[in-house]
Design a protein around this motif. Sequence first.
Motif, mmCIF file in Angstrom:
data_model
loop_
_atom_site.group_PDB
_atom_site.id
_atom_site.type_symbol
_atom_site.label_atom_id
_atom_site.label_comp_id
_atom_site.label_asym_id
_atom_site.label_seq_id
_atom_site.Cartn_x
_atom_site.Cartn_y
_atom_site.Cartn_z
ATOM 1 N N GLU A 85 5.892 -0.884 -18.054
ATOM 2 C CA GLU A 85 5.301 0.369 -18.488
ATOM 3 C C GLU A 85 6.375 1.380 -18.905
ATOM 4 O O GLU A 85 6.216 2.106 -19.897
ATOM 5 N N LEU A 86 7.474 1.407 -18.172
ATOM 6 C CA LEU A 86 8.572 2.307 -18.513
ATOM 7 C C LEU A 86 9.131 1.996 -19.897
ATOM 8 O O LEU A 86 9.325 2.893 -20.710
ATOM 9 N N LEU A 87 9.363 0.730 -20.160
ATOM 10 C CA LEU A 87 9.996 0.340 -21.405
ATOM 11 C C LEU A 87 9.009 0.241 -22.568
ATOM 12 O O LEU A 87 9.425 0.067 -23.714
ATOM 13 N N ALA A 88 7.724 0.365 -22.313
ATOM 14 C CA ALA A 88 6.713 0.262 -23.375
ATOM 15 C C ALA A 88 6.896 1.358 -24.422
ATOM 16 O O ALA A 88 6.489 1.167 -25.577
ATOM 17 N N ALA A 89 7.514 2.448 -24.070
ATOM 18 C CA ALA A 89 7.709 3.552 -25.016
ATOM 19 C C ALA A 89 8.846 3.273 -26.002
ATOM 20 O O ALA A 89 8.999 3.993 -26.978
#
Length: 92
Positions: A85-89
């Motif tokens: 979720e953190l790296l999804a951006a």
Amino acid sequence: MALRCDRGLIEHLLRRVQDMEESVTYQAIVEKGQIEERQEVLLQFGSGKFGAPEHMVSMAIQGIRDLSRLRQLSDRVHDVSSWTELLAALPR
């Protein structure tokens, strides 16, 4: 034992340091250190919350060379529930 130097020499040395701090090379070295430190902090905080990152996650974070992007990710650690979720951006 105290070291005593001529005031003129000290002023000259301080001017040279100020000149060095304004150089592009010096600024690039400082920025590189800031990037590496932010990567380390991000991995440390993320590990505390999400567990140790997989190799691909570590490589993705170490591949980020944009200090502002690393700051944004650091700010998001508290708002997400996983490395994914953190790296999804991040742009693909």
